[in-house]
Design a protein around this motif. Sequence first.
Motif, PDB file in Angstrom:
ATOM      1  N   ARG B  10     -11.573   6.055  20.205  1.00  0.00           N
ATOM      2  CA  ARG B  10     -11.199   6.984  21.269  1.00  0.00           C
ATOM      3  C   ARG B  10     -10.459   8.195  20.706  1.00  0.00           C
ATOM      4  O   ARG B  10     -10.645   9.324  21.141  1.00  0.00           O
ATOM      5  N   TYR B  11      -9.620   7.935  19.706  1.00  0.00           N
ATOM      6  CA  TYR B  11      -8.881   9.037  19.076  1.00  0.00           C
ATOM      7  C   TYR B  11      -9.837  10.016  18.426  1.00  0.00           C
ATOM      8  O   TYR B  11      -9.724  11.241  18.594  1.00  0.00           O
ATOM      9  N   LEU B  12     -10.804   9.529  17.714  1.00  0.00           N
ATOM     10  CA  LEU B  12     -11.770  10.401  17.040  1.00  0.00           C
ATOM     11  C   LEU B  12     -12.610  11.152  18.060  1.00  0.00           C
ATOM     12  O   LEU B  12     -12.952  12.317  17.850  1.00  0.00           O
ATOM     13  N   ASP B  23     -18.968   7.720  12.579  1.00  0.00           N
ATOM     14  CA  ASP B  23     -17.754   8.501  12.415  1.00  0.00           C
ATOM     15  C   ASP B  23     -16.547   7.578  12.238  1.00  0.00           C
ATOM     16  O   ASP B  23     -15.694   7.815  11.395  1.00  0.00           O
ATOM     17  N   VAL B  24     -16.511   6.535  13.053  1.00  0.00           N
ATOM     18  CA  VAL B  24     -15.427   5.556  12.936  1.00  0.00           C
ATOM     19  C   VAL B  24     -15.477   4.913  11.557  1.00  0.00           C
ATOM     20  O   VAL B  24     -14.460   4.810  10.859  1.00  0.00           O
ATOM     21  N   ASP B  29     -13.154   4.257   6.217  1.00  0.00           N
ATOM     22  CA  ASP B  29     -13.373   4.329   4.776  1.00  0.00           C
ATOM     23  C   ASP B  29     -12.367   5.241   4.100  1.00  0.00           C
ATOM     24  O   ASP B  29     -11.789   4.893   3.074  1.00  0.00           O
ATOM     25  N   GLU B  30     -12.187   6.406   4.676  1.00  0.00           N
ATOM     26  CA  GLU B  30     -11.229   7.362   4.117  1.00  0.00           C
ATOM     27  C   GLU B  30      -9.829   6.759   4.074  1.00  0.00           C
ATOM     28  O   GLU B  30      -9.117   6.876   3.076  1.00  0.00           O
ATOM     29  N   LEU B  31      -9.451   6.118   5.168  1.00  0.00           N
ATOM     30  CA  LEU B  31      -8.125   5.502   5.229  1.00  0.00           C
ATOM     31  C   LEU B  31      -8.008   4.390   4.191  1.00  0.00           C
ATOM     32  O   LEU B  31      -6.989   4.239   3.522  1.00  0.00           O
TER      33      LEU B  31
END
Lengths: 133, 133
Positions: B10-12, B23-24, B29-31
């Motif tokens: 929801r944030y994204l 996207d999630v 992955d980045e995190l």
Amino acid sequence: MAQSTERLRRYLEDELGECRSEDVERRLDELGTLEAALGTAQVGAELDVLSALSNETRYTLVRVLVGAREELCVCELHAVVDVTESGLSHALSALVDAGLVEGRKDGRWKKYRATNRAVALVTVLDGSVSPDE
Amino acid sequence: MAQSTERLRRYLEDELGECRSEDVERRLDELGTLEAALGTAQVGAELDVLSALSNETRYTLVRVLVGAREELCVCELHAVVDVTESGLSHALSALVDAGLVEGRKDGRWKKYRATNRAVALVTVLDGSVSPDE
DNA sequence: CTATTAATTGAAGAAACATTCAACCTAAGC
DNA sequence: GCTTAGGTTGAATGTTTCTTCAATTAATAG
């Protein structure tokens, strides 16, 4: 400062060859000066910072925020650590108190970012600590 | 890494305008990359150092030894902190384990001095922490 | 060899901490 | 208004971490 000076006297006798009361006094003074070199308030503040960092959850959060170089939402941070939402909130609150992180409300989301203090500390730790210990 | 990704989605959506599963995934992955940037071993070692420092007795000992710029006898250190002889010994042992202090036996006396790591950390703390907090 | 002193070790009780649950507050959405 | 979602707070508990006491090692002195 505290405790029995008997042993210290014997030690100074060993080191100096002889030892009068005033030698013990002088050494105690020197040691006291070293201890008080920074004020108690300063040491207390530094201990607060260290205590805030010395926990896996909180240290991970600081590391991630420093690494991100931008503010992150609580909901993003939640994906990174393994505690409840409540635990995460407690952790972030402790980091704010220690001046390691700053929070900002953005609509219904809340975002946190690392302070310069956090960046400095993480950098030094990375530089002076090697994994093999 | 952990927990429900619903909120993150929801944030994204809020941030990106839209949000697909990938996207999630990508953000997670980045995190994850941020979190794993240093190895677990490194983070563990850094936490050990921080834990060793985040105690009044031990931090005082480190500060005094760093300030002294020379080795000090256990009997001298005893004059500086307010614990039993046994407590002092435990504290010094923890500091040795964390690589913040080194011990050397000299006849019947034992002397300790601060390591470079200790000097680096105390210096940064002094520089980045101000007393008023 | 025995006694004494410096310092360390392990175990145990006390104190501090971290994590969770439940209740709560606030902002958006309907 | 009511409801839902993001996040925080406080109290309670389970776990760590300190500190001490007692026993021990190692070195020197007699």
